[in-house]
Motif scaffolding. Sequence first.
Motif, short mmCIF file in Angstrom:
data_model
loop_
_atom_site.label_atom_id
_atom_site.label_comp_id
_atom_site.label_asym_id
_atom_site.label_seq_id
_atom_site.Cartn_x
_atom_site.Cartn_y
_atom_site.Cartn_z
N UNK A 33 0.83 -1.23 0.00
CA UNK A 33 0.00 0.00 0.00
C UNK A 33 0.85 1.25 0.00
N UNK A 34 1.91 1.26 0.79
CA UNK A 34 2.75 2.45 0.90
C UNK A 34 3.58 2.68 -0.35
N UNK A 35 3.94 1.63 -1.05
CA UNK A 35 4.75 1.77 -2.26
C UNK A 35 6.25 1.67 -2.02
N UNK A 36 6.71 2.19 -0.91
CA UNK A 36 8.13 2.10 -0.53
C UNK A 36 8.21 1.83 0.97
N UNK A 37 9.38 1.43 1.41
CA UNK A 37 9.60 1.18 2.84
C UNK A 37 11.05 1.47 3.18
N UNK A 38 11.29 1.89 4.40
CA UNK A 38 12.65 2.04 4.90
C UNK A 38 13.16 0.65 5.30
N UNK A 39 14.28 0.26 4.72
CA UNK A 39 14.76 -1.10 4.94
C UNK A 39 16.24 -1.14 5.32
N UNK A 40 16.62 -2.27 5.86
CA UNK A 40 18.02 -2.61 6.10
C UNK A 40 18.33 -3.83 5.25
N UNK A 41 19.48 -3.80 4.56
CA UNK A 41 19.90 -4.92 3.71
C UNK A 41 21.16 -5.54 4.30
N UNK A 42 21.16 -6.88 4.46
CA UNK A 42 22.33 -7.59 4.95
C UNK A 42 22.63 -8.76 4.02
N UNK A 43 23.89 -8.92 3.65
CA UNK A 43 24.27 -10.03 2.78
C UNK A 43 24.21 -11.33 3.56
N UNK A 44 23.52 -12.31 2.97
CA UNK A 44 23.39 -13.64 3.58
C UNK A 44 24.40 -14.60 2.98
N UNK A 45 24.49 -14.60 1.65
CA UNK A 45 25.38 -15.53 0.97
C UNK A 45 25.81 -14.96 -0.37
N UNK A 46 27.07 -15.18 -0.69
CA UNK A 46 27.57 -14.80 -2.01
C UNK A 46 28.15 -16.00 -2.74
N UNK A 47 27.91 -17.20 -2.23
CA UNK A 47 28.55 -18.39 -2.77
C UNK A 47 28.15 -18.68 -4.21
N UNK A 48 26.92 -18.30 -4.59
CA UNK A 48 26.46 -18.56 -5.95
C UNK A 48 26.50 -17.31 -6.81
N UNK A 49 27.15 -16.27 -6.30
CA UNK A 49 27.15 -15.00 -7.02
C UNK A 49 28.03 -15.05 -8.25
N UNK A 50 27.61 -14.30 -9.27
CA UNK A 50 28.38 -14.16 -10.50
C UNK A 50 28.89 -12.74 -10.59
#
Length: 224
Positions: free
Chosen positions: A101-118
């Motif tokens: 409903x709000x369209x946006x939110x204030x968030x915190x981002x934390x890396x969980x895993x990069x093992x499959x990252x390209x």
Amino acid sequence: MRLVLLFIFCLQSFLYAQEEHGKASFYADKFEGRSTASGEKYRHTKLTAAHRTLPFGTSVKVTNLDNNKSVTVRINDRGPFVKGRVIDLSKSAAQKLNFIRQGTADVKIEIVSVEDAKVENIEPDVVSLPENVKYYGLKMDTVERSGFGVQIGSYRDMENLMNTATNLKPAYAREVTIKQRMVDGAKIYSLIIGHFHKRDEAEAFKKKVQKRHPGSFIIDYSLF
């Protein structure tokens, strides 16, 4: 004793998990089925997201700071390119964070895993630079090793290895060693934590890290 391992890292300089704060938005319905920057098709039912710089395949935990709801998503697209916004979520991920409903939110981002990252070759510009850039000191020496260590993972790209190393828990405060070997003409880098004189010490440490790194196993330095 053989000279076996190429690098030893000064661990204190990068034992802090990457964290980012800002606004999250979500994909409009018109993007359903369109190709993302990774080549995948966008599907609103999948827990995916767009980020400006994180490698494709990186898993991140996104927390809505207004209601403390969290969701883990996989990065497969680039964006958002609106000032102040740090991540663009699939609609199902936004629903789990309860901000449709709000369209946006204030968030915190934390890396969980990069093992499959390209890792990509991305030409950064002023618009797309992350807002919380971190710098890390790094010390490298050729070393000799004896005893045992716990191998966390192996990587073809040094960038992916560094991403994993920078997100090691502070509780793991141990020496970090990088082993380089050649496989079919390509360099493979292995991330090893600890320098234990007894195998049972390494076993105890392996149990500690396996919840976060389930593929971890003990290596005997003398066998290299």
